[in-house]
Design a protein around this motif. Structure first.
Motif, PDB file in Angstrom:
ATOM      1  N   ASN A   4       0.820  -1.204   0.000  1.00 57.56           N
ATOM      2  CA  ASN A   4       0.000   0.000   0.000  1.00 57.56           C
ATOM      3  C   ASN A   4       0.861   1.264   0.000  1.00 57.56           C
ATOM      4  O   ASN A   4       2.024   1.252   0.403  1.00 57.56           O
ATOM      5  CB  ASN A   4      -0.902   0.016   1.240  1.00 57.56           C
ATOM      6  CG  ASN A   4      -1.921  -1.110   1.218  1.00 57.56           C
ATOM      7  OD1 ASN A   4      -2.240  -1.632   0.169  1.00 57.56           O
ATOM      8  ND2 ASN A   4      -2.427  -1.480   2.384  1.00 57.56           N
ATOM      9  N   ASN A   5       0.264   2.363  -0.443  1.00 54.36           N
ATOM     10  CA  ASN A   5       0.901   3.665  -0.294  1.00 54.36           C
ATOM     11  C   ASN A   5       0.787   4.089   1.168  1.00 54.36           C
ATOM     12  O   ASN A   5      -0.175   3.729   1.837  1.00 54.36           O
ATOM     13  CB  ASN A   5       0.207   4.703  -1.193  1.00 54.36           C
ATOM     14  CG  ASN A   5       0.440   4.420  -2.654  1.00 54.36           C
ATOM     15  OD1 ASN A   5       1.491   3.917  -3.031  1.00 54.36           O
ATOM     16  ND2 ASN A   5      -0.531   4.749  -3.485  1.00 54.36           N
ATOM     17  N   PRO A   6       1.749   4.851   1.698  1.00 54.52           N
ATOM     18  CA  PRO A   6       2.943   5.393   1.036  1.00 54.52           C
ATOM     19  C   PRO A   6       4.145   4.450   1.037  1.00 54.52           C
ATOM     20  O   PRO A   6       5.212   4.827   0.555  1.00 54.52           O
ATOM     21  CB  PRO A   6       3.236   6.652   1.853  1.00 54.52           C
ATOM     22  CG  PRO A   6       2.782   6.297   3.224  1.00 54.52           C
ATOM     23  CD  PRO A   6       1.576   5.416   3.051  1.00 54.52           C
ATOM     24  N   LEU A   7       3.997   3.229   1.583  1.00 58.15           N
ATOM     25  CA  LEU A   7       5.108   2.284   1.588  1.00 58.15           C
ATOM     26  C   LEU A   7       5.572   1.991   0.166  1.00 58.15           C
ATOM     27  O   LEU A   7       6.773   1.945  -0.119  1.00 58.15           O
ATOM     28  CB  LEU A   7       4.697   0.996   2.302  1.00 58.15           C
ATOM     29  CG  LEU A   7       5.756  -0.110   2.393  1.00 58.15           C
ATOM     30  CD1 LEU A   7       7.001   0.384   3.120  1.00 58.15           C
ATOM     31  CD2 LEU A   7       5.188  -1.341   3.088  1.00 58.15           C
ATOM     32  N   HIS A   8       4.614   1.802  -0.731  1.00 58.51           N
ATOM     33  CA  HIS A   8       4.951   1.524  -2.131  1.00 58.51           C
ATOM     34  C   HIS A   8       5.714   2.700  -2.740  1.00 58.51           C
ATOM     35  O   HIS A   8       6.712   2.512  -3.446  1.00 58.51           O
ATOM     36  CB  HIS A   8       3.677   1.243  -2.925  1.00 58.51           C
ATOM     37  CG  HIS A   8       3.907   1.114  -4.398  1.00 58.51           C
ATOM     38  ND1 HIS A   8       4.489   0.003  -4.961  1.00 58.51           N
ATOM     39  CD2 HIS A   8       3.657   1.981  -5.425  1.00 58.51           C
ATOM     40  CE1 HIS A   8       4.579   0.185  -6.274  1.00 58.51           C
ATOM     41  NE2 HIS A   8       4.095   1.363  -6.571  1.00 58.51           N
ATOM     42  N   GLU A   9       5.258   3.908  -2.467  1.00 57.55           N
ATOM     43  CA  GLU A   9       5.915   5.085  -3.025  1.00 57.55           C
ATOM     44  C   GLU A   9       7.336   5.230  -2.498  1.00 57.55           C
ATOM     45  O   GLU A   9       8.263   5.558  -3.242  1.00 57.55           O
ATOM     46  CB  GLU A   9       5.094   6.335  -2.703  1.00 57.55           C
ATOM     47  CG  GLU A   9       3.731   6.372  -3.392  1.00 57.55           C
ATOM     48  CD  GLU A   9       2.923   7.600  -2.999  1.00 57.55           C
ATOM     49  OE1 GLU A   9       3.380   8.331  -2.076  1.00 57.55           O
ATOM     50  OE2 GLU A   9       1.858   7.821  -3.587  1.00 57.55           O
ATOM     51  N   TRP A  10       7.508   5.004  -1.194  1.00 60.49           N
ATOM     52  CA  TRP A  10       8.836   5.089  -0.595  1.00 60.49           C
ATOM     53  C   TRP A  10       9.781   4.054  -1.200  1.00 60.49           C
ATOM     54  O   TRP A  10      10.928   4.372  -1.565  1.00 60.49           O
ATOM     55  CB  TRP A  10       8.714   4.899   0.911  1.00 60.49           C
ATOM     56  CG  TRP A  10      10.009   4.732   1.635  1.00 60.49           C
ATOM     57  CD1 TRP A  10      10.997   5.672   1.804  1.00 60.49           C
ATOM     58  CD2 TRP A  10      10.477   3.546   2.292  1.00 60.49           C
ATOM     59  NE1 TRP A  10      12.037   5.144   2.529  1.00 60.49           N
ATOM     60  CE2 TRP A  10      11.751   3.850   2.849  1.00 60.49           C
ATOM     61  CE3 TRP A  10       9.936   2.268   2.489  1.00 60.49           C
ATOM     62  CZ2 TRP A  10      12.484   2.908   3.569  1.00 60.49           C
ATOM     63  CZ3 TRP A  10      10.659   1.334   3.211  1.00 60.49           C
ATOM     64  CH2 TRP A  10      11.920   1.657   3.735  1.00 60.49           C
ATOM     65  N   GLN A 113      10.383   7.999   9.401  1.00 66.75           N
ATOM     66  CA  GLN A 113      10.046   9.337   8.916  1.00 66.75           C
ATOM     67  C   GLN A 113       8.999   9.312   7.804  1.00 66.75           C
ATOM     68  O   GLN A 113       8.148  10.215   7.731  1.00 66.75           O
ATOM     69  CB  GLN A 113      11.309  10.038   8.412  1.00 66.75           C
ATOM     70  CG  GLN A 113      12.312  10.360   9.513  1.00 66.75           C
ATOM     71  CD  GLN A 113      13.604  10.942   8.974  1.00 66.75           C
ATOM     72  OE1 GLN A 113      13.882  10.888   7.776  1.00 66.75           O
ATOM     73  NE2 GLN A 113      14.416  11.501   9.866  1.00 66.75           N
ATOM     74  N   ASN A 114       9.044   8.296   6.952  1.00 68.66           N
ATOM     75  CA  ASN A 114       8.166   8.274   5.778  1.00 68.66           C
ATOM     76  C   ASN A 114       6.901   7.446   5.955  1.00 68.66           C
ATOM     77  O   ASN A 114       5.897   7.723   5.296  1.00 68.66           O
ATOM     78  CB  ASN A 114       8.933   7.731   4.561  1.00 68.66           C
ATOM     79  CG  ASN A 114      10.008   8.663   4.073  1.00 68.66           C
ATOM     80  OD1 ASN A 114       9.750   9.548   3.255  1.00 68.66           O
ATOM     81  ND2 ASN A 114      11.232   8.477   4.552  1.00 68.66           N
ATOM     82  N   ILE A 115       6.931   6.451   6.838  1.00 71.10           N
ATOM     83  CA  ILE A 115       5.799   5.528   6.946  1.00 71.10           C
ATOM     84  C   ILE A 115       5.159   5.570   8.334  1.00 71.10           C
ATOM     85  O   ILE A 115       3.963   5.844   8.477  1.00 71.10           O
ATOM     86  CB  ILE A 115       6.241   4.076   6.641  1.00 71.10           C
ATOM     87  CG1 ILE A 115       7.089   4.018   5.368  1.00 71.10           C
ATOM     88  CG2 ILE A 115       5.021   3.177   6.543  1.00 71.10           C
ATOM     89  CD1 ILE A 115       6.398   4.513   4.119  1.00 71.10           C
ATOM     90  N   ALA A 116       5.930   5.305   9.365  1.00 70.21           N
ATOM     91  CA  ALA A 116       5.365   5.201  10.714  1.00 70.21           C
ATOM     92  C   ALA A 116       5.130   6.559  11.355  1.00 70.21           C
ATOM     93  O   ALA A 116       4.222   6.712  12.175  1.00 70.21           O
ATOM     94  CB  ALA A 116       6.298   4.360  11.584  1.00 70.21           C
ATOM     95  N   HIS A 117       5.975   7.534  11.013  1.00 74.42           N
ATOM     96  CA  HIS A 117       5.914   8.869  11.609  1.00 74.42           C
ATOM     97  C   HIS A 117       5.970   8.752  13.139  1.00 74.42           C
ATOM     98  O   HIS A 117       6.720   7.935  13.667  1.00 74.42           O
ATOM     99  CB  HIS A 117       4.663   9.603  11.122  1.00 74.42           C
ATOM    100  CG  HIS A 117       4.590   9.709   9.633  1.00 74.42           C
ATOM    101  ND1 HIS A 117       5.450  10.505   8.896  1.00 74.42           N
ATOM    102  CD2 HIS A 117       3.783   9.089   8.726  1.00 74.42           C
ATOM    103  CE1 HIS A 117       5.171  10.390   7.602  1.00 74.42           C
ATOM    104  NE2 HIS A 117       4.172   9.534   7.468  1.00 74.42           N
TER     105      HIS A 117
END
Length: 240
Positions: A4-10, A113-117
């Motif tokens: 899923n996004n944003p994992l896929h985007e990262w 920083q990008n997924i879990a925040h």
């Protein structure tokens, strides 16, 4: 499995490969390794020296670990040059021999920083990452027991993170774990090139699991003296 996004985007942005599985599947990996040890399919000395350092979830401080995220980071081989009196000797270091530990922390920081925040906890997992990656369908084993990913070959480093993020936030569904035969490259079912080339008799035709206690790499990377009678490559290696 669809990430899923944003994992896929990262992952796409950084050319990573990613797979997610439930944390509870870690017990199956541990049981498999322990059963191989108990049946003596894994040499006991090798098991004690190399495989007892895994902590699995014992040192995890996350109260409710839910998901394991396995990340494959492309990593090149490195050329190490020795300047000799009359020539330059170029030697090759495998992908995971340079900046190995530091990359774990880098991927953890990026994921936080990008997924879990600030909403979820993330930790680095000390467990058999290759086994987890194969079980999750991220990579497959060659008969030489090296991991391979389509389009990357063996030029990657694996990092596994544990988080309390629910699996459904990261992937569409939890795939059934692959069995052992599905973890082997199809090209290896009939090919015996590595079997024929292995001077130490660590790769054999009678079984798929590497006889790692015979592998020269084990001795060349240990602080212990190389035992008498250990089959060595020609020319001999500094490491690996």
């Amino acid at each position: 499995m669809t990430i899923n996004n944003p994992l896929h985007e990262w992952a796409t942005r950084n050319n990573y490969r990613v797979a997610c599985i439930k944390a509870e599947q870690l017990n199956d990996v541990r049981n498999t390794i322990n059963n191989l040890s108990h049946s003596q399919a894994i040499n006991n000395d090798f098991f004690q020296e190399w495989l007892t350092e895994f902590k699995y979830l014992e040192d995890c401080t996350i109260s409710t670990p839910s998901t394991l995220v396995v990340v494959a980071v492309p990593s090149p081989a490195y050329i190490l040059k020795f300047e000799l009196p009359h020539r330059t000797l170029n030697t090759i270091l495998p992908p995971t021999y340079v900046q190995y530990r530091s990359l774990f922390q880098t991927i953890k920081t990026e994921f936080q920083q990008n997924i879990a925040h600030d909403h979820y906890a993330v930790e680095i997992l000390n467990a058999p990452v290759k086994s987890l990656a194969a079980r999750a369908g991220l990579m497959q084993y060659g008969r030489n027991n090296i991991g391979y990913i389509r389009s990357l070959g063996s030029y990657f480093q694996l990092i596994c993170l544990v988080t309390d993020m629910p699996l459904e936030y990261l992937a569409d569904k939890n795939l059934a774990p692959l069995n052992f035969e599905q973890q082997m490259l199809k090209e290896c079912h009939t090919c015996t090139r590595c079997v024929d080339a292995c001077y130490a008799d660590a790769i054999t035709a009678d079984r798929f699991l590497l006889k790692a206690h015979k592998c020269y790499t084990r001795f060349s990377e240990s602080i212990k003296p190389i035992p008498n009678g250990a089959s060595s490559p020609s020319p001999q290696c500094i490491i690996g």
